[in-house]
Design an enzyme around this catalytic site. Structure first.
Site, mmCIF file in Angstrom:
data_model
loop_
_atom_site.group_PDB
_atom_site.id
_atom_site.type_symbol
_atom_site.label_atom_id
_atom_site.label_comp_id
_atom_site.label_asym_id
_atom_site.label_seq_id
_atom_site.Cartn_x
_atom_site.Cartn_y
_atom_site.Cartn_z
ATOM 1 N N ASP A 80 0.816 -1.221 0.000
ATOM 2 C CA ASP A 80 0.000 0.000 0.000
ATOM 3 C C ASP A 80 0.849 1.270 0.000
ATOM 4 O OD1 ASP A 80 -2.383 -1.641 0.326
ATOM 5 O OD2 ASP A 80 -1.770 -1.865 2.417
ATOM 6 N N LYS A 83 2.766 2.236 -5.177
ATOM 7 C CA LYS A 83 3.569 1.801 -6.320
ATOM 8 C C LYS A 83 2.875 2.102 -7.652
ATOM 9 C CE LYS A 83 3.543 -2.349 -4.537
ATOM 10 N NZ LYS A 83 3.007 -2.034 -3.203
ATOM 11 N N GLY A 84 1.546 1.931 -7.673
ATOM 12 C CA GLY A 84 0.808 2.096 -8.919
ATOM 13 C C GLY A 84 0.980 3.472 -9.529
ATOM 14 N N ASN A 105 -5.109 -9.595 -4.899
ATOM 15 C CA ASN A 105 -4.931 -9.011 -3.567
ATOM 16 C C ASN A 105 -4.096 -7.737 -3.630
ATOM 17 O OD1 ASN A 105 -2.638 -10.487 -4.310
ATOM 18 N ND2 ASN A 105 -2.085 -10.933 -2.208
ATOM 19 N N HIS A 108 -3.902 -1.344 -6.748
ATOM 20 C CA HIS A 108 -3.137 -0.176 -7.158
ATOM 21 C C HIS A 108 -4.094 0.910 -7.637
ATOM 22 C CE1 HIS A 108 0.599 -2.908 -7.986
ATOM 23 N NE2 HIS A 108 0.280 -2.814 -6.714
ATOM 24 N N THR A 109 -4.079 2.054 -6.969
ATOM 25 C CA THR A 109 -4.951 3.165 -7.312
ATOM 26 C C THR A 109 -4.187 4.192 -8.133
ATOM 27 O OG1 THR A 109 -6.213 2.867 -5.265
ATOM 28 C CG2 THR A 109 -6.467 4.965 -6.401
ATOM 29 N N THR A 306 2.392 -12.667 2.497
ATOM 30 C CA THR A 306 1.669 -13.135 1.325
ATOM 31 C C THR A 306 2.281 -14.472 0.894
ATOM 32 O OG1 THR A 306 0.793 -12.451 -0.824
ATOM 33 C CG2 THR A 306 3.126 -11.956 -0.389
ATOM 34 N N ARG A 370 -10.382 -2.395 4.067
ATOM 35 C CA ARG A 370 -10.059 -2.509 5.499
ATOM 36 C C ARG A 370 -9.207 -1.331 5.961
ATOM 37 N NH1 ARG A 370 -7.330 -8.239 6.473
ATOM 38 N NH2 ARG A 370 -6.229 -7.619 4.584
ATOM 39 N N ASP A 400 2.949 14.672 2.025
ATOM 40 C CA ASP A 400 1.969 15.710 2.355
ATOM 41 C C ASP A 400 1.092 15.354 3.548
ATOM 42 O OD1 ASP A 400 -0.889 14.749 0.574
ATOM 43 O OD2 ASP A 400 1.013 13.723 0.376
#
Length: 492
Positions: A80, A83-84, A105, A108-109, A306, A370, A400
């Site tokens: 999280d 990376k995306g 699982n 990437h946003t 994982t 979550r 930020d």
């Protein structure tokens, strides 16, 4: 977003993730000591050099152009990290973006040029760049219903996927029943559960490793597919009493996968051949890691990990390319630390302070929604991750989010309860739960930095924070995220 945008909390802080005002009450909680003790150190880092806007733009191109033919973007922490976004930005300068491990699982946003948000899980984050070919390698486990849903969502939003996504014929299939088994196993573990996403990743890799898994290439042989699927389903039924299996269930699944096989056929290729041909043709390849090093099956906080290898080694095994062709690896690290699920988290901020940092950073899982556990940046874990992967540079994200804090802490060392230093990140979970963290306290900047695009324009204390991390880890930070948008990135 910065911390000054938070609202006054009610009695249930988790119920108000979009709060807006900031209170002295919050500051007191967030800068209070985490789960262990704090050692304050005074710092005198060197002043940052000034760069004009023109020089900054030149440096941006220089940074990207200097990346090796085969480069990678990997997570440094517990996933999280963002990376995306970096992959999406760099993809404009690469011919291929490839996923080498994990499955749905990995969330990437990314945002397109108009600011529209896309949440990707299996499709590589280069998909928004029209000239980029996206490859799903043999090391990925593929859930076809989820993949088709993702492709349909992209197409409905004007993102063409036709001819732009290739899937390895060696990749293993992840079935709906794998997800069911994932949930059954977590329930069985009770108080010692792993805290998985319940997306079936572990059971799918288990099928692969015990050699009764089904690969994408098996969809081309529907005469033998039913027997192979029957073995998988019968095995699950024998293992879990509550698993529902019958000849009717098998028949329904076979019919469904006959339709899937027809739709998937244009995507299926020998990606080992594709990747190595691309390397021979001097095409530029960017590898996108899922999850992160501290969740690696070998190097992470086992068993709270994982089921794949999201560290550098997974690139070669997950794509079928030689180690000698892999060049620059960029480690992505948040300006603080988060973790989803169970397992040790030495620098975790417990209680309301952690809740408030979560709201400021909108720390809720892309895949599951979550809430993430939050804490200060863990330098020991970051150095450990960097040693394993050999990062050439770092991408510090979400700087930020720390704006408006009067002070910021860095977890710089681990010690035994008796004060004896611990030299590296330990494998022993009991030790991880009992160790003490030594902290450095740095001044905050109390300024909104989300609109800043040149490093020299950052507040001095923000630059001090960045440069102290570089000094402690021994790796340059070349990319600094100051917001979610494509343009909210400083090239240093």
């Amino acid at each position: 977003m910065n911390l000054s945008s938070l609202a006054t909390l009610d009695s249930n802080p988790l119920a108000t993730p979009r709060s807006r005002a900031f209170t002295a009450h919050f500051r007191a909680h967030l800068v209070s000591r985490p789960r262990n003790f704090v050692v304050c150190c005074s710092l005198n880092p060197p002043a940052a050099s000034s760069l004009s806007v023109a020089e900054s733009a030149t440096q941006k191109l220089s940074r990207i152009d200097s990346l090796s033919q085969v480069s990678g973007v990997l997570g440094c922490q517990w996933g999280d990290e963002g990376k995306g976004k970096l992959v999406d930005i760099l993809a404009q300068h690469f011919d291929i973006v490839a996923r080498c491990q994990g499955g749905a699982n990995a969330g990437h946003t990314i945002y397109n040029a108009e600011g529209k948000k896309f949440a990707l899980h299996l499709v590589p984050s280069g998909i928004l760049n029209e000239e980029t070919l996206c490859v799903i390698g043999n090391g990925v486990v593929v859930h076809l219903p989820g993949l088709f849903k993702e492709i349909d969502g992209l197409e409905s939003n004007g993102v063409s996927c036709k001819g732009r996504i290739l899937i390895s014929d060696r990749a293993h299939l992840l079935f709906d029943f794998h997800q069911e088994v994932d949930g059954l196993r977590e329930a069985e573990l009770a108080n010692s559960f792993i805290g998985t996403t319940k997306r079936g990743i572990g059971p799918a890799y288990s099928s692969k490793v015990i050699r009764n898994g089904i690969r994408v290439s098996d969809l081309r042989h529907m005469d033998t597919f039913p027997q192979k699927l029957d073995v998988l389903l019968a095995d699950a039924a024998s293992r879990f009493r509550d698993f529902n299996y019958s000849p009717e269930v098998l028949k329904e699944e076979v019919e469904k996968y006959k339709r899937f096989a027809e739709r998937l056929e244009p995507f299926i290729v020998d990606t080992v051949l594709v990747m190595n041909d691309a390397i021979s043709q001097k095409k530029k390849i960017l590898v996108e890691g899922g999850q992160a090093t501290m969740l690696d099956i070998d190097f992470g906080t086992y068993p709270f990990v994982t089921s794949s290898s999201p560290s550098a080694g997974g690139i070669c095994t997950g794509l079928g390319i030689a180690p000698r062709v892999v060049g620059d690896l960029i480690g992505v690290v948040k300006a603080y630390t988060t973790r989803v699920g169970e397992g040790p988290f030495p620098t975790e901020i417990l209680g309301q302070g952690g809740d408030l940092l979560r709201f400021a950073g909108q720390e809720f899982g892309t895949t599951t929604g979550r809430p993430r556990r939050c804490g200060w940046l863990d330098i020991v874990a970051l150095k450990y991750s960097s040693q394993i992967n050999g990062f050439s540079s770092l991408n510090l994200t979400k700087l930020d989010v720390l704006s408006d804090l009067p002070e910021i802490q860095l977890g710089v060392a681990y010690k035994h309860a008796d004060g004896t230093p611990i030299k590296s990140f330990p494998a022993d979970l009991r030790l991880l739960e009992q160790l003490k963290v030594e902290y450095e306290v740095l001044p905050g900047w109390k300024t909104d930095i989300s609109k800043i695009r040149n490093y020299s324009d950052l507040p001095k204390t923000a630059r001090q924070y960045v440069e102290r991390i570089e000094e402690l880890v021994g790796i340059p930070i070349h990319y600094i995220g100051v917001g979610p948008g494509r343009d909210a990135l400083i090239f240093k």
